[in-house]
Scaffold this active site. Structure first.
Site, PDB file in Angstrom:
ATOM      1  N   HIS A  59       0.844  -1.210   0.000  1.00 36.05           N
ATOM      2  CA  HIS A  59       0.000   0.000   0.000  1.00 36.05           C
ATOM      3  C   HIS A  59       0.869   1.245   0.000  1.00 36.05           C
ATOM      4  O   HIS A  59       1.569   1.531   0.979  1.00 36.05           O
ATOM      5  CB  HIS A  59      -0.929   0.002   1.213  1.00 36.05           C
ATOM      6  CG  HIS A  59      -1.973   1.077   1.150  1.00 36.05           C
ATOM      7  ND1 HIS A  59      -2.955   1.102   0.183  1.00 36.05           N
ATOM      8  CD2 HIS A  59      -2.182   2.197   1.907  1.00 36.05           C
ATOM      9  CE1 HIS A  59      -3.735   2.162   0.366  1.00 36.05           C
ATOM     10  NE2 HIS A  59      -3.278   2.846   1.392  1.00 36.05           N
ATOM     11  N   ARG A  82      -4.866  15.473   6.589  1.00 36.53           N
ATOM     12  CA  ARG A  82      -5.373  15.364   5.229  1.00 36.53           C
ATOM     13  C   ARG A  82      -5.349  16.719   4.508  1.00 36.53           C
ATOM     14  O   ARG A  82      -5.128  16.779   3.302  1.00 36.53           O
ATOM     15  CB  ARG A  82      -6.798  14.783   5.246  1.00 36.53           C
ATOM     16  CG  ARG A  82      -7.250  14.321   3.863  1.00 36.53           C
ATOM     17  CD  ARG A  82      -8.592  13.627   3.917  1.00 36.53           C
ATOM     18  NE  ARG A  82      -9.686  14.570   4.159  1.00 36.53           N
ATOM     19  CZ  ARG A  82     -10.947  14.376   3.766  1.00 36.53           C
ATOM     20  NH1 ARG A  82     -11.271  13.267   3.121  1.00 36.53           N
ATOM     21  NH2 ARG A  82     -11.880  15.247   4.037  1.00 36.53           N
ATOM     22  N   TYR A 121      -4.955   7.798  -7.044  1.00 37.30           N
ATOM     23  CA  TYR A 121      -6.224   8.498  -7.268  1.00 37.30           C
ATOM     24  C   TYR A 121      -6.080   9.921  -7.813  1.00 37.30           C
ATOM     25  O   TYR A 121      -7.088  10.581  -8.075  1.00 37.30           O
ATOM     26  CB  TYR A 121      -7.078   8.504  -5.990  1.00 37.30           C
ATOM     27  CG  TYR A 121      -6.399   9.046  -4.755  1.00 37.30           C
ATOM     28  CD1 TYR A 121      -6.339  10.408  -4.505  1.00 37.30           C
ATOM     29  CD2 TYR A 121      -5.829   8.187  -3.814  1.00 37.30           C
ATOM     30  CE1 TYR A 121      -5.724  10.907  -3.374  1.00 37.30           C
ATOM     31  CE2 TYR A 121      -5.210   8.673  -2.673  1.00 37.30           C
ATOM     32  CZ  TYR A 121      -5.155  10.033  -2.459  1.00 37.30           C
ATOM     33  OH  TYR A 121      -4.545  10.526  -1.338  1.00 37.30           O
ATOM     34  N   HIS A 203     -11.685   3.962  -3.300  1.00 40.60           N
ATOM     35  CA  HIS A 203     -10.934   4.737  -2.307  1.00 40.60           C
ATOM     36  C   HIS A 203     -11.415   4.416  -0.901  1.00 40.60           C
ATOM     37  O   HIS A 203     -10.619   4.148   0.004  1.00 40.60           O
ATOM     38  CB  HIS A 203     -11.017   6.251  -2.552  1.00 40.60           C
ATOM     39  CG  HIS A 203     -10.265   7.011  -1.503  1.00 40.60           C
ATOM     40  ND1 HIS A 203     -10.835   7.365  -0.298  1.00 40.60           N
ATOM     41  CD2 HIS A 203      -8.975   7.409  -1.439  1.00 40.60           C
ATOM     42  CE1 HIS A 203      -9.913   7.965   0.459  1.00 40.60           C
ATOM     43  NE2 HIS A 203      -8.784   8.006  -0.211  1.00 40.60           N
ATOM     44  N   ARG A 206     -16.705   6.148   1.700  1.00 38.23           N
ATOM     45  CA  ARG A 206     -17.035   7.583   1.640  1.00 38.23           C
ATOM     46  C   ARG A 206     -16.973   8.096   0.204  1.00 38.23           C
ATOM     47  O   ARG A 206     -17.699   9.016  -0.172  1.00 38.23           O
ATOM     48  CB  ARG A 206     -16.000   8.396   2.448  1.00 38.23           C
ATOM     49  CG  ARG A 206     -16.118   8.320   3.927  1.00 38.23           C
ATOM     50  CD  ARG A 206     -15.005   9.129   4.600  1.00 38.23           C
ATOM     51  NE  ARG A 206     -13.753   8.394   4.679  1.00 38.23           N
ATOM     52  CZ  ARG A 206     -12.579   8.831   4.239  1.00 38.23           C
ATOM     53  NH1 ARG A 206     -12.482  10.009   3.649  1.00 38.23           N
ATOM     54  NH2 ARG A 206     -11.496   8.103   4.380  1.00 38.23           N
ATOM     55  N   HIS A 230      -9.634   1.242   1.129  1.00 40.53           N
ATOM     56  CA  HIS A 230      -9.415   1.745   2.495  1.00 40.53           C
ATOM     57  C   HIS A 230     -10.654   1.400   3.312  1.00 40.53           C
ATOM     58  O   HIS A 230     -11.770   1.771   2.915  1.00 40.53           O
ATOM     59  CB  HIS A 230      -9.277   3.266   2.505  1.00 40.53           C
ATOM     60  CG  HIS A 230      -8.005   3.809   1.936  1.00 40.53           C
ATOM     61  ND1 HIS A 230      -7.976   4.868   1.065  1.00 40.53           N
ATOM     62  CD2 HIS A 230      -6.719   3.479   2.147  1.00 40.53           C
ATOM     63  CE1 HIS A 230      -6.716   5.160   0.762  1.00 40.53           C
ATOM     64  NE2 HIS A 230      -5.928   4.318   1.394  1.00 40.53           N
ATOM     65  N   GLU A 233     -10.639   3.014   8.575  1.00 39.17           N
ATOM     66  CA  GLU A 233      -9.414   3.561   9.180  1.00 39.17           C
ATOM     67  C   GLU A 233      -9.785   4.509  10.314  1.00 39.17           C
ATOM     68  O   GLU A 233      -9.043   4.668  11.273  1.00 39.17           O
ATOM     69  CB  GLU A 233      -8.600   4.307   8.102  1.00 39.17           C
ATOM     70  CG  GLU A 233      -7.287   4.906   8.610  1.00 39.17           C
ATOM     71  CD  GLU A 233      -6.480   5.599   7.518  1.00 39.17           C
ATOM     72  OE1 GLU A 233      -6.988   5.708   6.382  1.00 39.17           O
ATOM     73  OE2 GLU A 233      -5.345   6.016   7.801  1.00 39.17           O
ATOM     74  N   HIS A 267      -5.995  -1.122   6.171  1.00 40.11           N
ATOM     75  CA  HIS A 267      -6.133  -0.651   7.567  1.00 40.11           C
ATOM     76  C   HIS A 267      -7.055  -1.572   8.383  1.00 40.11           C
ATOM     77  O   HIS A 267      -6.631  -2.114   9.388  1.00 40.11           O
ATOM     78  CB  HIS A 267      -6.624   0.809   7.665  1.00 40.11           C
ATOM     79  CG  HIS A 267      -5.757   1.779   6.937  1.00 40.11           C
ATOM     80  ND1 HIS A 267      -4.418   1.918   7.214  1.00 40.11           N
ATOM     81  CD2 HIS A 267      -6.021   2.644   5.909  1.00 40.11           C
ATOM     82  CE1 HIS A 267      -3.894   2.835   6.403  1.00 40.11           C
ATOM     83  NE2 HIS A 267      -4.845   3.287   5.605  1.00 40.11           N
ATOM     84  N   ASP A 318       2.251   3.006   3.008  1.00 36.96           N
ATOM     85  CA  ASP A 318       1.141   3.961   2.905  1.00 36.96           C
ATOM     86  C   ASP A 318       1.587   5.411   2.748  1.00 36.96           C
ATOM     87  O   ASP A 318       1.906   5.854   1.652  1.00 36.96           O
ATOM     88  CB  ASP A 318       0.212   3.769   4.117  1.00 36.96           C
ATOM     89  CG  ASP A 318      -1.092   4.555   4.022  1.00 36.96           C
ATOM     90  OD1 ASP A 318      -1.324   5.163   2.960  1.00 36.96           O
ATOM     91  OD2 ASP A 318      -1.870   4.560   4.988  1.00 36.96           O
TER      92      ASP A 318
HETATM   93 ZN   LIG Z   1      -3.801   4.779   1.947  1.00 36.69          ZN
END
Ligand SMILES: [Zn+2]
Length: 445
Positions: A59, A82, A121, A203, A206, A230, A233, A267, A318
């Site tokens: 990942h 983020r 992405y 992704h 969500r 994902h 997480e 995760h 990650d």
């Molecule tokens: Zn990731």
């Protein structure tokens, strides 16, 4: 036909360390493994130390490497992290992303990683306008892996919404194809190469509306390609999913055909007992990313319970807070020790299997990750005479590699019979630190 023989001072043969092993290769595959070979055969390449099967980093988001240290200043949560991540994503172009990914994948090769799963992405130009080649960004990543000498599974990611019933925000416009059908149409143009396979990703629950999950799952199923997602997480994702759909993210994925033996949940941190049973009984894999999960204050996922339920484990770096698969492997065990206050949930052998054979399987490279005839000639040699690794008996090489060595102890990395790292130096990217510094600087400017 290119034939080559390697003499391994010590070889990890899945269950034990074997001294004096000769590995014959032809055209990038292992053709024979000979044991009890006390002296190197004439002409053999000598690999001193402990040679493991190549490591799989299951990942990766290559551009997150640019955030290193920047995101260690101050406090916050996953969600504040983020925002910084988006500010870097906004600046990527096919050219700057190629330069960064080439350097990051070279760093991975230096860490003994022979295959990467790139969860990709950032598809379009800022604002969401497609590039002239709509796969320009994915192609940049495939080229970067070739330049760095490692294998890649491009996990092309469907990312269509900001949250349940929410349109993408400004940053996310460049991630979105508009619909799962449009995503599938774009991905279908991507071609596999000797070093590159194409997989799919959702992704998260969500980011892909429930009604479109099956389109992504079907695309992967038709190609027998890996499908990553994902999963749980953050508890906020679980809460939002419960509010929108009345069920957990795992249950939502199960109900829309996303789970299965070629699927990997990344995760899998905040799960119910039912979630664990759903993932295990469907043989859905689990990719743990312990150095990122601790960095982002995510929590500790139930890796041992998942494996016991039937979910194979893989490992990923990650966000690249560090790139060190040996650290990921030991962190999974050490997290479990802290949580349970007991030791020995996984053997070193089991942790190495997650870092090699099972990681490769999660990326669709079933023929990599073991040292046996027929396997891809992907090897990683760990020094047993460094300041960290000197002292223990060689037969405890797996324990030394997992619990004491770091990426700095990787001496050789061989991918498809090619020496990509020799004596700790990358053979294709001459100055990896400089390549990293320049590529990150270009995004900071
Ligand atoms: Zn990731």
């Amino acid at each position: 036909m290119t034939k080559r023989t390697y003499w391994l001072e010590h070889a990890w043969l899945d269950t034990h360390v074997e001294p004096g092993v000769a590995v014959d290769t032809a055209d990038g595959r292992i053709t024979a493994v000979h044991q009890d070979v006390d002296t190197p055969p004439p002409g053999a390449e000598i690999l001193r130390g402990l040679t493991l099967p190549g490591l799989a980093n299951a990942h990766s988001h290559a551009f997150h490497r640019a955030l290193r240290s920047t995101v260690q200043v101050g406090s916050g949560t996953f969600w504040t992290w983020r925002e910084v991540m988006y500010s870097f994503a906004d600046k990527l172009t096919p050219e700057t992303y190629h330069a960064l990914a080439r350097a990051v994948y070279a760093e991975m090769a230096l860490a003994g990683i022979t295959s990467v799963g790139e969860f990709h992405y950032v598809h379009h130009a800022p604002g969401g306008t497609p590039y002239a080649d709509p796969n320009a960004m994915g192609e940049a990543l495939i080229a970067a892996a070739a330049d760095a000498g490692i294998r890649i599974t491009l996990l092309d990611t469907a990312y269509l919404s900001a949250g349940f019933g929410e349109a993408p925000n400004t940053h996310q416009l460049r991630f979105s194809d508009g619909s799962a059908e449009a995503w599938a149409e774009r991905c279908s143009v991507l071609k596999e190469r000797d070093h590159a396979r194409i997989g799919a990703a959702v992704h998260s629950v969500r980011a892909v509306p429930a009604a479109q999950l099956a389109t992504v799952a079907r695309w992967a199923e038709e190609r027998r390609a890996p499908l990553h997602v994902h999963l749980s997480e953050q508890t906020a994702e679980n809460d939002a999913c419960l509010a929108a759909h009345g069920c957990t993210p795992t249950r939502l994925l199960a109900d829309h055909g996303v789970l299965g033996p070629r699927t990997t949940g990344v995760h899998n941190t905040h799960l119910t007992d039912e979630d664990i049973a759903l993932l295990g009984s469907s043989s859905t894999g689990t990719c743990m990313c312990p150095t990122t999960e601790r960095d982002l204050a995510d929590g500790i996922g139930p890796a041992a319970a998942l494996q016991n339920a039937g979910s194979p484990l893989s490992l990923g770096s990650d966000s690249h807070a560090v790139i060190d698969l040996l650290e990921e492997a030991r962190a999974m065990e050490l997290n479990e020790r802290l949580r349970t206050r007991t030791r020995g949930h996984w053997t070193a052998a089991a942790l190495l299997r997650a870092a090699s054979a099972d990681g490769h399987a999660a990326l669709g490279w079933d023929e990599a990750g073991t040292i046996e005839a027929g396997a891809l000639a992907d090897l990683t040699t760990i020094a047993l005479d460094s300041v960290r690794t000197a002292g223990p008996l060689p037969r405890l090489g797996a324990e030394t590699a997992v619990f004491a060595a770091t990426a700095a102890d990787v001496r050789h990395t061989i991918v498809g019979g090619r020496h990509v790292v020799r004596d700790g130096a990358h053979t294709l990217v001459p100055d990896v630190p400089q390549a990293l510094a320049r590529a990150v600087e270009a995004l900071r400017a």
